[in-house]
Design a protein around this motif. Structure first.
Motif, mmCIF file in Angstrom:
data_model
loop_
_atom_site.group_PDB
_atom_site.id
_atom_site.type_symbol
_atom_site.label_atom_id
_atom_site.label_comp_id
_atom_site.label_asym_id
_atom_site.label_seq_id
_atom_site.Cartn_x
_atom_site.Cartn_y
_atom_site.Cartn_z
ATOM 1 N N ASP A 1 0.864 -1.185 0.000
ATOM 2 C CA ASP A 1 0.000 0.000 0.000
ATOM 3 C C ASP A 1 0.889 1.219 0.000
ATOM 4 O O ASP A 1 1.845 1.289 0.781
ATOM 5 N N ILE B 1 0.783 4.389 6.392
ATOM 6 C CA ILE B 1 -0.001 4.140 7.595
ATOM 7 C C ILE B 1 -0.717 2.789 7.518
ATOM 8 O O ILE B 1 -0.863 2.092 8.515
ATOM 9 N N VAL B 2 -1.150 2.410 6.318
ATOM 10 C CA VAL B 2 -1.887 1.147 6.169
ATOM 11 C C VAL B 2 -0.965 -0.022 6.534
ATOM 12 O O VAL B 2 -1.338 -0.919 7.293
ATOM 13 N N GLU C 1 0.230 4.128 0.966
ATOM 14 C CA GLU C 1 0.085 4.933 2.189
ATOM 15 C C GLU C 1 0.694 4.148 3.348
ATOM 16 O O GLU C 1 0.182 3.108 3.758
ATOM 17 N N ARG D 1 -0.219 -0.151 10.292
ATOM 18 C CA ARG D 1 -1.285 -0.672 11.137
ATOM 19 C C ARG D 1 -1.476 -2.167 10.926
ATOM 20 O O ARG D 1 -1.728 -2.911 11.866
ATOM 21 N N LEU D 2 -1.387 -2.599 9.666
ATOM 22 C CA LEU D 2 -1.682 -4.006 9.376
ATOM 23 C C LEU D 2 -0.585 -4.931 9.879
ATOM 24 O O LEU D 2 -0.854 -6.018 10.385
ATOM 25 N N LYS E 1 -11.737 0.471 1.846
ATOM 26 C CA LYS E 1 -11.130 1.253 2.934
ATOM 27 C C LYS E 1 -12.071 2.378 3.327
ATOM 28 O O LYS E 1 -12.716 2.927 2.440
ATOM 29 N N PRO E 2 -12.147 2.821 4.576
ATOM 30 C CA PRO E 2 -11.449 2.225 5.713
ATOM 31 C C PRO E 2 -12.159 0.955 6.181
ATOM 32 O O PRO E 2 -13.367 0.842 6.030
ATOM 33 N N PHE E 3 -11.386 0.037 6.720
ATOM 34 C CA PHE E 3 -11.970 -1.201 7.228
ATOM 35 C C PHE E 3 -11.504 -1.414 8.660
ATOM 36 O O PHE E 3 -10.523 -0.819 9.097
ATOM 37 N N LYS E 4 -12.237 -2.295 9.361
ATOM 38 C CA LYS E 4 -11.824 -2.607 10.727
ATOM 39 C C LYS E 4 -10.717 -3.648 10.677
ATOM 40 O O LYS E 4 -10.738 -4.527 9.806
ATOM 41 N N LEU E 5 -9.796 -3.583 11.623
ATOM 42 C CA LEU E 5 -8.729 -4.595 11.687
ATOM 43 C C LEU E 5 -9.334 -5.974 11.754
ATOM 44 O O LEU E 5 -8.869 -6.906 11.096
ATOM 45 N N GLY F 1 -9.706 2.470 -1.399
ATOM 46 C CA GLY F 1 -10.574 3.551 -0.978
ATOM 47 C C GLY F 1 -11.496 3.986 -2.100
ATOM 48 O O GLY F 1 -12.412 4.766 -1.898
ATOM 49 N N PHE F 2 -11.253 3.483 -3.320
ATOM 50 C CA PHE F 2 -12.106 3.846 -4.460
ATOM 51 C C PHE F 2 -12.918 2.633 -4.890
ATOM 52 O O PHE F 2 -12.771 2.132 -5.996
#
Lengths: 134, 864
Positions: A20, A24-25, A22, A28-29, A114-118, A93-94
């Motif tokens: 990804d 941040i993705v 970004e 977090r993942l 996106k956004p999704f829950k972990l 996200g699209f």
């Protein structure tokens, strides 16, 4: 800006590659999957992810769609061509019905907006594992 | 602005026409405002949810969500313009201002209220890392969010640094020196010495000095009569964060006001010492990533000070924390130059002391020198062998340090001092570079929690992620909060902002009822307290004193303390709350979410005071409801519907105007019965009023006082109103809406309600006033009604004999059942004032009423 992060990989762990652009993705993942017992490698650009795929097989690939250079759809194609057995989850996200359809046609296992829950993405991967095992 | 001008033109033309739009059209506009209002609230709450930690989101999401919020708020204001036939210029101006700020933030330009070279510590928090450096941003958080005492002071910002460095041409000079070192023209030591010397002798720009002087003035005012001495400390970009730069930069202690400029130069220059500069170069820092903010804090006249680690770096004490403490000033302990006492404590509240080593040779102590700076002196004989901390101080320090750890989700290294009055001051806190150990084989959360008993799981909504262990404290009344024990998990029926005041002491929050949209949710996120709302079952399944562990990331409540979960959290590589995306979203939400226009009765409830999208939304909603009530009450000639009389055995005299699907009866019908009522709120209310058997038909026996009072009032009323003998009551309804105006005898009841499938839309407003008896009795009835409304979860206001209650955002079923009880209450209280001879009647009727409506409630719950 090839950022590449490898966690300690156990021998029997399911191996996941995450792409990804970004950061941040990936940030977090990566810990979420590691905590759930997976071996994870993350990439922020498709060129380095492609280079990695060309040298090694992963059980599961999680990829974004919209990226500079080689986009997610092309990357998905490349993964499937190189390793037909590797399962791919598309995150984007699209999310449109068309891109979803195209992803599935190209062999994606699931399409997560996106956004999704972990928890959501972990469940998707668990379902996928169950399917792989059989 | 083009969009705005077009709208104003349209409104201008439209206002000139005298015709009013048909009521139905206006009502639809009202509905669309409600829908949009709800959409915006949902969107804001969605954005807020993303801060809770359950979601993975990226910058694109943040951008899209902001755009969507802007778009909807703009359209909301436009809708209000049509409904109220006004141009609402001030609202649009407020909107434009907020939207502009959002754009600036999104394009990477910080909208900071101050970019001055000097800021008071009172105005600093974690969002100001760029301006005041990491160290003082943390101190700001500790002071403002955690409410822990820190010394007063101010910060020379990074703006001051750049102004100072550019003023003297130092930055360019440093680059030039670096180049000569790289070309091997000069040795590294030489370039360091050169730039340090230059900075130490450089003048400070006037506006920085002016900023300093006004900050000093403010502090002098607050500390009248005291001699002000300061600790001047470095707070560089990145210092105390991922890179500690521990001990690289200078701190100057015990500096007088006049000495501050010199101390400032010294601290700035310390960025270019051999060690510091080398450290940066070695770790790949670019020169433009260097900025040195400098904080000035009042010196604490420390009796004892030291350091505390919230996770002891001792292999055998994995679940312990450690305090090192000495008499006098802190550096002695931090630099290990003094003999000190050591206390090992349990990490779990109440933080029992596991072991203590009191040093019996604390012969020297570091103190402030009267002429500035610090000096070693002999410790008074009586103190040498004594513990430098009392048990109470140890406990308080432990609680404070744990609060800091809980907030940053990282073990902390806290520097502290107790002054001569016994007050604690937190001087600094930084993440501790050790992590709790987790055995390799147990990195799987599922394995770690397998043996723990789950009390409940998956109920309600996570408002703030995180893990908390502690004892349950159930708060049912306001005053319970006074006894709220430190470290407990607050369990309540409702969310309420009033719980904000225990947040610094609470380790977690669970509620039965409540939406993640509320103010309390925002506070829980500010305090980063794990919180789950709307579980339905918490107060039922938990009792005060129960030891539990709440995992508000996986939304599960375990019995007992599950230590693995806490360790996992502290061992995470990156704290989500410290990521750029989190901070950006949080900054944007500050311009979207906080609600300042809380009370519509105050002077501040006007468009000019709207600081956020939420304010605008709240204002528009209030004005729209007001307008609709006004229209349905005062512009009956515009109703294009035939009013129908409600047929009932009770003398209600109720006329119903249906504007949209509220009645299931033919157009031409002149009367309707209960079964024809399709309007959800009206049906519920009438069922309660007509079918509950609460309408007292027995004549009430009056004592002579009430009789006389009622007689005079009757006479007055007969004179003043021609229609007092015949009731003429009105309900304007749609399928989901009701505006009911009831005048029964001598009191008025107004109920305004909206009930549909979407809880966020739903509200019931209830107003009751008047009566036939003396004021004492009437106000007793009002107090009784208020009590019942509170029991039904209404927010109640009581002024004499006027009761106003509002209930919002509950499910359709709850709303209907409560509206039904309101119906019963209207019947029950019709003549109740007469019987309210003493205060004791209030409690009596309270339980009597609740007993009587019980079967109705149960029947309703059975149906729902």
């Amino acid at each position: 800006m090839a950022e590449h992060n490898i966690s300690v990989s156990g021998s029997q762990k399911t191996r996941i590659l995450i792409l990804d652009d970004e950061a941040i993705v990936c940030k977090r993942l990566s810990p979420a999957f590691q905590k759930a017992g997976y071996s994870v490698e993350t990439f922020n650009d498709s060129a380095s992810a492609k280079a990695r795929i060309d040298t090694d097989r992963f059980d599961i690939v999680i990829t974004d769609l919209k990226m500079e250079g080689l986009d997610g759809m092309k990357f998905l194609e490349h993964v499937k061509e190189t390793w037909p057995e590797t399962s791919v989850i598309v995150i984007t996200g699209f999310a449109t019905p068309d891109t979803a359809k195209e992803s599935f046609r190209k062999g994606a296992f699931d399409f997560v907006a996106k956004p999704f829950k972990l928890g959501e993405i972990l469940d998707t991967v668990k379902r996928l594992e169950a399917k792989i095992k059989g | 602005m083009k969009r705005l001008n077009g709208l104003f033109d349209f409104l201008g033309r439209w206002r000139s026409s005298r015709d009013m739009l048909p009521f139905l059209v206006l009502f639809r506009k009202f509905r669309s405002i409600l829908e949009r209002n709800n959409k915006i609230l949902e969107l804001m709450s969605d954005m807020g949810d993303k801060l809770g930690g359950e979601y993975v989101f990226d910058r694109q999401y943040i951008k899209d969500a902001c755009e969507m919020a802007s778009d909807n708020v703009f359209k909301l204001i436009s809708d209000l313009c049509i409904l109220t036939k006004s141009d609402n210029v001030e609202l649009f101006v407020a909107f434009e201002r907020i939207q502009h700020e959002l754009h600036e933030e999104l394009s990477g330009r910080r909208v900071v209220p101050t970019v001055s070279p000097v800021i008071s510590i009172d105005n600093v928090n974690g969002d100001f890392k760029e301006e005041v450096g990491n160290k003082f941003a943390v101190i700001g958080d500790i002071k403002s969010f955690l409410g822990l005492p820190t010394p007063d002071g101010f910060v020379f910002t990074t703006k001051a640094f750049f102004d100072f460095m550019e003023y003297g041409g130092h930055l360019k000079y440093a680059q030039k020196l670096l180049a000569s070192w790289r070309n091997e023209e000069l040795p590294f030591d030489a370039i360091c010495d050169e730039i340090v010397k230059r900075i130490l002798s450089s003048p400070i720009p006037k506006d920085i000095i002016a900023g300093m002087n006004s900050a000093l003035k403010a502090i002098s005012k607050k500390h009248k009569g005291e001699e002000l001495m300061f600790a001047v400390r470095s707070s560089a970009w990145g210092e105390d964060s991922g890179f500690s730069f521990a001990g690289q930069y200078e701190s100057v202690l015990n500096v007088s006001k006049d000495g501050i400029p010199d101390a400032y130069r010294k601290v700035v220059a310390s960025a270019y010492t051999h060690e510091a500069w080398h450290y940066r170069l070695h770790r790949g820092f670019r020169e433009h990533e260097m900025a040195m903010a400098v904080g000035c804090q009042l010196m604490v006249s420390a009796v004892a000070s030291g350091a505390m680690y919230t996770y002891a770096p001792l292999p055998l004490e994995k679940e312990a924390m450690v305090i090192s403490s000495a008499w006098g000033l802190g550096p002695a302990v931090v630099q290990g130059t003094a003999e000190s006492d050591m206390f090992i404590l349990d990490r779990m509240p109440p933080h029992k002391v596991l072991s203590e080593e009191v040093d019996l040779h604390k012969d020297k102590m570091l103190v402030s020198d009267s002429s500035g700076g610090t000096v070693w002196k002999d410790t008074p004989e009586r103190l040498r062998r004594r513990s430098s901390l009392s048990p109470y101080q140890i406990e308080y320090l432990a609680q404070s340090a744990m609060n800091i750890e809980r907030y940053y989700k990282r073990p902390q290294d806290v520097e502290w001092a107790f002054d001569d009055k016994g007050e604690l001051y937190i001087l600094q806190a930084r993440p501790l570079n050790i992590r709790p150990e987790i055995p390799q084989a147990r990195t799987d959360v599922g394995l770690a929690t397998r043996s723990a008993e789950i009390i409940f799981s998956g109920k309600g909504t996570v408002v703030q992620q995180g893990v908390a262990s502690g004892k349950v404290y159930i708060a049912l009344k306001d005053d319970d909060l006074n006894d709220f024990p430190y470290g407990s998990i607050l369990v309540t029926r409702h969310t309420s902002p009033k719980y904000g005041r225990v947040m610094p002491r609470a380790h977690g929050i669970i509620t039965d009822i409540g939406s993640p949209t509320g103010h309390m949710a925002t506070l829980a996120r500010e305090y980063r307290i794990p919180a789950i709302v709307g579980t339905d079952v918490a107060t039922g399944l938990l009792e005060t004193g129960d030891e539990i562990t709440m995992d508000a990331t996986r939304n599960t409540i375990y019995r007992g303390s599950v230590k693995e979960l806490t360790r996992f959290e502290l061992a995470e590589q990156e704290v989500f709350e410290e990521t750029y995306e989190y901070r950006l979203l949080k900054r944007l939400l500050r311009k979207i979410y906080p609600l300042h226009l809380v009370d519509s009765r105050t002077r501040d409830f006007r468009p000019e005071k709207c600081l956020t999208f939420h304010d605008i939304t709240r204002y528009v909603h209030e004005k729209a409801v007001e307008k609709l009530i006004d229209l349905s009450e005062n512009y009956q000639k515009y109703h294009d519907r035939v009013p129908k009389r409600f047929k009932s055995k009770l003398p209600l005299g109720l006329m119903v105007i249906d504007i949209d699907g509220g009645l299931d009866a033919p157009q031409e019908a002149k009367t309707v019965a209960l079964e024809n009522i399709a309007s959800m709120p009206l049906k519920a209310l009438l069922e309660g009023l007509v079918n509950s058997g609460m309408w007292g038909t027995e004549p009430v026996s009056m004592d002579i006082g009430s009789f006389m009072s009622s007689l005079t009032r009757t006479l007055v009323s007969t004179h003043s109103s021609q229609n007092s003998s015949t009731e003429r009551n009105l309900a304007v309804v749609s399928r989901e809406y009701m505006n009911l105006n009831l005048k029964l005898g001598y009191h008025y009841t107004v109920v305004n309600a909206f009930i549909d499938d979407e809880p966020n839309d739903n509200y019931v407003f209830f107003r009751f006033m008047g009566g036939v008896t003396d004021f004492g009795r009437r106000s007793r009835r009002a107090r009784f009604i208020a009590g019942i409304l509170e029991h039904l979860d209404f927010l109640v206001e009581l002024h004499g004999d006027l009761v106003a209650g509002r209930l919002k955002k509950m499910s359709k079923e709850r709303m209907c059942s409560r509206t039904m009880i309101i119906g019963a209450l209207i019947g029950y209280t019709r003549q109740l004032d007469v019987e309210m001879a003493t205060d004791s009647h209030i409690a009596h009727f309270h339980s009597d009423f609740l007993e009587k409506v019980k079967p109705m409630m149960e029947a309703f719950n059975g149906r729902a």
